[in-house]
Scaffold this motif. Sequence first.
Motif, PDB file in Angstrom:
ATOM      1  N   VAL A 168       1.845   6.067  -1.600  1.00 36.85           N
ATOM      2  CA  VAL A 168       2.550   6.914  -1.548  1.00 36.85           C
ATOM      3  C   VAL A 168       3.670   7.432  -2.663  1.00 36.85           C
ATOM      4  N   ILE A 169       4.309   6.102  -3.247  1.00 36.17           N
ATOM      5  CA  ILE A 169       5.241   6.283  -4.389  1.00 36.17           C
ATOM      6  C   ILE A 169       4.480   6.370  -5.558  1.00 36.17           C
ATOM      7  N   HIS A 170       3.039   5.844  -5.584  1.00 34.46           N
ATOM      8  CA  HIS A 170       2.422   5.895  -6.749  1.00 34.46           C
ATOM      9  C   HIS A 170       2.757   4.901  -7.872  1.00 34.46           C
ATOM     10  N   GLN A 214       4.362  -3.167 -10.784  1.00 33.04           N
ATOM     11  CA  GLN A 214       5.472  -2.545 -10.532  1.00 33.04           C
ATOM     12  C   GLN A 214       5.694  -3.148  -8.974  1.00 33.04           C
ATOM     13  N   VAL A 215       4.852  -2.918  -8.150  1.00 33.90           N
ATOM     14  CA  VAL A 215       4.999  -3.291  -6.819  1.00 33.90           C
ATOM     15  C   VAL A 215       5.283  -4.906  -6.647  1.00 33.90           C
ATOM     16  N   GLY A 216       4.451  -5.752  -7.516  1.00 35.03           N
ATOM     17  CA  GLY A 216       4.817  -7.264  -7.349  1.00 35.03           C
ATOM     18  C   GLY A 216       6.179  -7.290  -7.846  1.00 35.03           C
ATOM     19  N   LEU A 217       6.624  -6.920  -8.800  1.00 37.90           N
ATOM     20  CA  LEU A 217       7.855  -7.080  -9.383  1.00 37.90           C
ATOM     21  C   LEU A 217       8.960  -6.729  -8.843  1.00 37.90           C
ATOM     22  N   GLY A 218       8.943  -5.404  -7.740  1.00 37.67           N
ATOM     23  CA  GLY A 218       9.666  -4.835  -7.149  1.00 37.67           C
ATOM     24  C   GLY A 218       9.953  -5.870  -5.780  1.00 37.67           C
ATOM     25  N   LEU A 219       9.008  -6.096  -5.128  1.00 40.56           N
ATOM     26  CA  LEU A 219       8.928  -7.128  -4.132  1.00 40.56           C
ATOM     27  C   LEU A 219       9.467  -8.392  -4.278  1.00 40.56           C
ATOM     28  N   SER A 247      10.652   6.740  -7.056  1.00 41.75           N
ATOM     29  CA  SER A 247      10.299   5.990  -8.566  1.00 41.75           C
ATOM     30  C   SER A 247      10.606   4.584  -8.403  1.00 41.75           C
ATOM     31  N   PHE A 248      10.234   3.969  -9.173  1.00 37.95           N
ATOM     32  CA  PHE A 248      10.122   2.381  -9.149  1.00 37.95           C
ATOM     33  C   PHE A 248      11.607   1.879  -8.987  1.00 37.95           C
ATOM     34  N   TRP A 249      12.762   2.409  -9.450  1.00 40.53           N
ATOM     35  CA  TRP A 249      13.966   1.837  -9.358  1.00 40.53           C
ATOM     36  C   TRP A 249      14.452   2.040  -7.829  1.00 40.53           C
ATOM     37  N   LEU A 295       0.836  -1.268   0.231  1.00 39.72           N
ATOM     38  CA  LEU A 295      -0.095  -0.103   0.044  1.00 39.72           C
ATOM     39  C   LEU A 295       0.772   1.399  -0.091  1.00 39.72           C
ATOM     40  N   TYR A 296       1.955   1.217   0.566  1.00 38.94           N
ATOM     41  CA  TYR A 296       2.922   2.238   0.797  1.00 38.94           C
ATOM     42  C   TYR A 296       3.643   2.702  -0.638  1.00 38.94           C
ATOM     43  N   ALA A 297       3.830   1.620  -1.479  1.00 36.71           N
ATOM     44  CA  ALA A 297       4.222   1.768  -2.688  1.00 36.71           C
ATOM     45  C   ALA A 297       2.984   2.186  -3.611  1.00 36.71           C
TER      46      ALA A 297
END
Length: 428
Positions: A64-66, A71-76, A122-124, A59-61
């Motif tokens: 807050v980061i939008h 992208q959230v799933g890929l990042g985690l 940002s995503f990165w 939820l934070y991603a």
Amino acid sequence: MSQACTRSTDSTPREIGDAKRSWLIRRGLLLESGPQRKLALAGFVNQFGTAAFLATVPLYALRVIHLSIGQVGLGLGTAAVVGLIAGIPVGHLADRRGPREIFLVTLLVQALSMTSLLFAHSFWAFVLAVTVTDLAGSSGGAARGPMIRRFGGDEVPKFRSYLRSVAMLAGTFGAMAAGAAVQIDTDTAYRVLILGNALTFLGSAAVLVGLPKLAPLPSPREEGRWIAIKDRPYVMFVVLDGIMWIQSEVLSYALPLWIVLHTDAPRWFVGLAIAVNTVMVVLLQIRTSRGIKGGTVAGRAIRRAGLAFLIGMAVIAMASGVPGWVAVTIMIVGVAIHTVGSLWHAAGSLELRFRLAPAHAQGQYSGVFGMGMGLCYVVAPSLLGLLCVAWGTPGWLLMGGIFVASGVAMPYVIQWAGRSRELADSAG
């Protein structure tokens, strides 16, 4: 009667306090040594923050980061996979340089990386922050293993079970904190929780600074550097045990989806089911571990656990298609049976984790063990979603059968390990 009253009256506050402390220690409610208590307190603080963070980071991603859901799933997911690689080399470093110092460094790194998440736009930047956090987290787990083994002394299974109970309790409080943040649902609430998690790493480090320094143990000269990954019996134990640890996601991931999508039980039962599991683990894990000493006994406990998982999951599967109150009753029974299996499995797993590893290489072996558990948490959502949630009753039974097969195979792996090392079942 009068003599007993006189003795009670004459007792000093210090004697009364010592008597209460001894009673708590005998009951398993208080640890005997100072280092054990400090390690447990540091673990409670750390797990409290981690549980709150894990429940709210998506939820934070998003808020807050939008970032997008993809992208959230890929990042985690990237952070979870990359984090697995650090445990073995850092565990080896802890064996050679001292586990306390290495563990403190990993806590400080996590505090910094968590704080950096507040400035990720940002995503990165998000991927970098969570990846470094996961890398340091898996490294810390490998460094913590030798401390548990050496401070646990002759009661490592009991000590580790105590730590698991403490972690479950801390996780419950952390989930409650996350629930409050989600209810408020503002950028400030999520940022406060992220900052709070960063502070818990510093709090854990502050507690652990007071631990005695552990000197590295000498290793045989003829032994190679990466002995843990070359130890085939131990690697096979980690594979089977990693499969068994998928059970920890059954109640937290598969069951809530099953309740909402396939039963007429009220949605509030999700919280009740998790509460039943938590209370049973907190109250019974230490007692369950008392008789689990030695490789043979631990293997039998894991074999029993596999059967309990099959029975519990079969009962849970029966809740589909029945009235709501009947479904609730059925699933409470299933959750209780499944939790009994998790108590047996955890006690056996934690006994074998340390017993099968040589004392001088506990960190490196803890890294291998952590990799197995990490892979289980990566695979579990997809596997349980496919079998239990999408396929339904046959999937629940198949997953239970996988647990049974892993449990049945475990004693044979222990026998294999016994032929390549000394396994004294009479040892503590």
